[in-house]
Design a protein around this motif. Sequence first.
Motif, PDB file in Angstrom:
ATOM      1  N   LYS A  87      88.650  79.797 114.519  1.00  0.00           N
ATOM      2  CA  LYS A  87      88.949  79.518 115.927  1.00  0.00           C
ATOM      3  C   LYS A  87      89.576  80.729 116.596  1.00  0.00           C
ATOM      4  CE  LYS A  87      89.583  74.550 115.351  1.00  0.00           C
ATOM      5  NZ  LYS A  87      90.545  73.452 115.352  1.00  0.00           N
ATOM      6  N   ASP A  88      90.518  81.370 115.910  1.00  0.00           N
ATOM      7  CA  ASP A  88      91.165  82.559 116.481  1.00  0.00           C
ATOM      8  C   ASP A  88      90.151  83.666 116.731  1.00  0.00           C
ATOM      9  OD1 ASP A  88      93.559  81.224 116.370  1.00  0.00           O
ATOM     10  OD2 ASP A  88      94.241  82.166 114.505  1.00  0.00           O
ATOM     11  N   LYS A  89      89.248  83.869 115.775  1.00  0.00           N
ATOM     12  CA  LYS A  89      88.233  84.910 115.933  1.00  0.00           C
ATOM     13  C   LYS A  89      87.312  84.581 117.111  1.00  0.00           C
ATOM     14  CE  LYS A  89      86.023  88.579 114.665  1.00  0.00           C
ATOM     15  NZ  LYS A  89      86.584  89.901 114.846  1.00  0.00           N
ATOM     16  N   ALA A  90      86.950  83.303 117.247  1.00  0.00           N
ATOM     17  CA  ALA A  90      86.089  82.907 118.364  1.00  0.00           C
ATOM     18  C   ALA A  90      86.803  83.117 119.695  1.00  0.00           C
ATOM     19  CB  ALA A  90      85.666  81.448 118.205  1.00  0.00           C
ATOM     20  N   VAL A  91      88.097  82.821 119.747  1.00  0.00           N
ATOM     21  CA  VAL A  91      88.864  83.034 120.975  1.00  0.00           C
ATOM     22  C   VAL A  91      88.918  84.523 121.299  1.00  0.00           C
ATOM     23  CG1 VAL A  91      91.175  82.884 121.972  1.00  0.00           C
ATOM     24  CG2 VAL A  91      90.198  80.916 120.797  1.00  0.00           C
ATOM     25  N   GLU A  92      89.133  85.364 120.272  1.00  0.00           N
ATOM     26  CA  GLU A  92      89.154  86.822 120.495  1.00  0.00           C
ATOM     27  C   GLU A  92      87.822  87.306 121.066  1.00  0.00           C
ATOM     28  OE1 GLU A  92      90.155  89.193 117.089  1.00  0.00           O
ATOM     29  OE2 GLU A  92      91.865  87.903 116.610  1.00  0.00           O
ATOM     30  N   LEU A  93      86.706  86.860 120.437  1.00  0.00           N
ATOM     31  CA  LEU A  93      85.389  87.287 120.914  1.00  0.00           C
ATOM     32  C   LEU A  93      85.135  86.784 122.331  1.00  0.00           C
ATOM     33  CD1 LEU A  93      83.261  86.719 117.693  1.00  0.00           C
ATOM     34  CD2 LEU A  93      83.896  88.912 118.713  1.00  0.00           C
ATOM     35  N   GLY A  94      85.563  85.558 122.620  1.00  0.00           N
ATOM     36  CA  GLY A  94      85.384  85.015 123.963  1.00  0.00           C
ATOM     37  C   GLY A  94      86.179  85.789 124.990  1.00  0.00           C
ATOM     38  N   GLN A  95      87.415  86.147 124.646  1.00  0.00           N
ATOM     39  CA  GLN A  95      88.248  86.915 125.577  1.00  0.00           C
ATOM     40  C   GLN A  95      87.728  88.329 125.742  1.00  0.00           C
ATOM     41  OE1 GLN A  95      92.154  86.458 123.890  1.00  0.00           O
ATOM     42  NE2 GLN A  95      92.544  84.567 125.053  1.00  0.00           N
ATOM     43  N   ALA A  96      87.018  88.823 124.717  1.00  0.00           N
ATOM     44  CA  ALA A  96      86.437  90.163 124.819  1.00  0.00           C
ATOM     45  C   ALA A  96      85.186  90.158 125.689  1.00  0.00           C
ATOM     46  CB  ALA A  96      86.100  90.704 123.428  1.00  0.00           C
ATOM     47  N   GLY A  97      84.692  88.969 126.011  1.00  0.00           N
ATOM     48  CA  GLY A  97      83.553  88.886 126.921  1.00  0.00           C
ATOM     49  C   GLY A  97      82.232  88.561 126.257  1.00  0.00           C
ATOM     50  N   ASN A  98      82.226  88.111 125.024  1.00  0.00           N
ATOM     51  CA  ASN A  98      80.987  87.746 124.350  1.00  0.00           C
ATOM     52  C   ASN A  98      80.425  86.478 125.012  1.00  0.00           C
ATOM     53  OD1 ASN A  98      78.999  86.769 122.593  1.00  0.00           O
ATOM     54  ND2 ASN A  98      80.007  87.686 120.821  1.00  0.00           N
ATOM     55  N   PRO A  99      79.270  86.585 125.683  1.00  0.00           N
ATOM     56  CA  PRO A  99      78.761  85.435 126.449  1.00  0.00           C
ATOM     57  C   PRO A  99      78.357  84.241 125.571  1.00  0.00           C
ATOM     58  CG  PRO A  99      77.180  87.232 126.472  1.00  0.00           C
ATOM     59  CD  PRO A  99      78.415  87.753 125.804  1.00  0.00           C
ATOM     60  N   LEU A 100      77.870  84.495 124.366  1.00  0.00           N
ATOM     61  CA  LEU A 100      77.464  83.389 123.494  1.00  0.00           C
ATOM     62  C   LEU A 100      78.662  82.566 123.049  1.00  0.00           C
ATOM     63  CD1 LEU A 100      74.760  85.172 121.309  1.00  0.00           C
ATOM     64  CD2 LEU A 100      74.417  83.617 123.220  1.00  0.00           C
ATOM     65  N   VAL A 101      79.741  83.253 122.703  1.00  0.00           N
ATOM     66  CA  VAL A 101      80.944  82.538 122.274  1.00  0.00           C
ATOM     67  C   VAL A 101      81.552  81.786 123.447  1.00  0.00           C
ATOM     68  CG1 VAL A 101      83.254  82.809 121.314  1.00  0.00           C
ATOM     69  CG2 VAL A 101      81.372  84.150 120.396  1.00  0.00           C
ATOM     70  N   ARG A 103      79.998  80.592 126.044  1.00  0.00           N
ATOM     71  CA  ARG A 103      79.168  79.415 126.341  1.00  0.00           C
ATOM     72  C   ARG A 103      79.396  78.305 125.324  1.00  0.00           C
ATOM     73  NH1 ARG A 103      72.808  79.188 127.896  1.00  0.00           N
ATOM     74  NH2 ARG A 103      72.797  76.959 128.239  1.00  0.00           N
ATOM     75  N   ALA A 104      79.512  78.678 124.051  1.00  0.00           N
ATOM     76  CA  ALA A 104      79.756  77.673 123.008  1.00  0.00           C
ATOM     77  C   ALA A 104      81.080  76.970 123.244  1.00  0.00           C
ATOM     78  CB  ALA A 104      79.734  78.324 121.632  1.00  0.00           C
ATOM     79  N   TRP A 105      82.123  77.718 123.601  1.00  0.00           N
ATOM     80  CA  TRP A 105      83.427  77.094 123.849  1.00  0.00           C
ATOM     81  C   TRP A 105      83.389  76.212 125.084  1.00  0.00           C
ATOM     82  CZ3 TRP A 105      87.455  76.178 120.976  1.00  0.00           C
ATOM     83  CH2 TRP A 105      87.661  76.943 119.833  1.00  0.00           C
ATOM     84  N   ILE A 106      82.717  76.669 126.128  1.00  0.00           N
ATOM     85  CA  ILE A 106      82.639  75.858 127.354  1.00  0.00           C
ATOM     86  C   ILE A 106      81.866  74.571 127.087  1.00  0.00           C
ATOM     87  CG2 ILE A 106      81.603  75.780 129.656  1.00  0.00           C
ATOM     88  CD1 ILE A 106      82.438  78.720 129.966  1.00  0.00           C
ATOM     89  N   ASP A 107      80.778  74.680 126.306  1.00  0.00           N
ATOM     90  CA  ASP A 107      80.003  73.480 125.977  1.00  0.00           C
ATOM     91  C   ASP A 107      80.838  72.479 125.194  1.00  0.00           C
ATOM     92  OD1 ASP A 107      77.829  74.467 127.256  1.00  0.00           O
ATOM     93  OD2 ASP A 107      76.762  75.102 125.449  1.00  0.00           O
ATOM     94  N   LYS A 108      81.731  72.966 124.330  1.00  0.00           N
ATOM     95  CA  LYS A 108      82.563  72.063 123.533  1.00  0.00           C
ATOM     96  C   LYS A 108      83.746  71.522 124.328  1.00  0.00           C
ATOM     97  CE  LYS A 108      80.338  72.186 119.716  1.00  0.00           C
ATOM     98  NZ  LYS A 108      79.627  71.025 119.277  1.00  0.00           N
ATOM     99  N   LEU A 109      84.324  72.348 125.195  1.00  0.00           N
ATOM    100  CA  LEU A 109      85.524  71.943 125.915  1.00  0.00           C
ATOM    101  C   LEU A 109      85.223  71.083 127.137  1.00  0.00           C
ATOM    102  CD1 LEU A 109      87.571  75.257 125.755  1.00  0.00           C
ATOM    103  CD2 LEU A 109      87.907  73.190 124.407  1.00  0.00           C
ATOM    104  N   VAL A 110      84.123  71.383 127.829  1.00  0.00           N
ATOM    105  CA  VAL A 110      83.783  70.658 129.050  1.00  0.00           C
ATOM    106  C   VAL A 110      82.519  69.851 128.775  1.00  0.00           C
ATOM    107  CG1 VAL A 110      83.207  70.878 131.487  1.00  0.00           C
ATOM    108  CG2 VAL A 110      84.746  72.527 130.423  1.00  0.00           C
ATOM    109  N   PRO A 111      82.631  68.539 128.670  1.00  0.00           N
ATOM    110  CA  PRO A 111      81.434  67.738 128.392  1.00  0.00           C
ATOM    111  C   PRO A 111      80.489  67.750 129.596  1.00  0.00           C
ATOM    112  CG  PRO A 111      83.297  66.309 128.856  1.00  0.00           C
ATOM    113  CD  PRO A 111      83.823  67.716 128.808  1.00  0.00           C
ATOM    114  N   PRO A 112      79.199  67.560 129.350  1.00  0.00           N
ATOM    115  CA  PRO A 112      78.261  67.541 130.474  1.00  0.00           C
ATOM    116  C   PRO A 112      78.533  66.347 131.382  1.00  0.00           C
ATOM    117  CG  PRO A 112      77.163  66.888 128.447  1.00  0.00           C
ATOM    118  CD  PRO A 112      78.539  67.335 128.076  1.00  0.00           C
ATOM    119  N   CYS A 113      78.406  66.565 132.678  1.00  0.00           N
ATOM    120  CA  CYS A 113      78.680  65.518 133.664  1.00  0.00           C
ATOM    121  C   CYS A 113      77.461  64.620 133.780  1.00  0.00           C
ATOM    122  CB  CYS A 113      79.007  66.147 135.016  1.00  0.00           C
ATOM    123  SG  CYS A 113      79.417  64.920 136.259  1.00  0.00           S
TER     124      CYS A 113
END
Length: 183
Positions: A87-101, A103-113
């Motif tokens: 999780k920490d590594k994914a957060v680091e990659l996401g904060q570094a601007g990795n678009p795939l990470v 998107r994966a976090w947004i898909d998990k955190l925000v359910p589809p409406c």
Amino acid sequence: MDYFLERDRRQLKPDADDLARIAALKRARARKSPAAAPVRPVSGRGVPGRPFVKGRSGNSAGKRPGTRNRRTVLSELLTESEMRGLKDKAVELGQAGNPLVLRAWIDKLVPPCRERFVQFALPPIATPADLAPAMGAVMAALAAGEITPGEAERITHAVLGWMHAIEIGDLAVQLQELRQEMK
């Protein structure tokens, strides 16, 4: 079979010779004994183009009881510290601007409406006479753009269901009164 293809190519109607040949073929097929017919292998292997026998499952018993999902087994194999590290590594990659990470976090955190919350004034419905003002409120909200046509349809369906429940309740009361009068 070649005979039938040749006849179709010629586009001729069957004559007496054709009918005699067809009858001879049918008699020849009928004379063949079942033992003389080719035996298909049980597994179906060795038959060109058909690695398996048609209609026979490779696992007719299905999944064994207690079979677990691969994701569940994998998540149980990872310890809490390993999960935290991932999780920490994914957060680091996401904060570094990795678009795939990201998107994966947004898909998990925000359910589809799937549906939105609709709020508008709907008068109370207690009798069948209250149906007209309620439907007027739904149509007014639709005309004002507060709700979509699909939402208006679902609200109308709910209102009609509520109206049906009220009518059934009224009929039950009337039936009870008639039963008491007949006694």
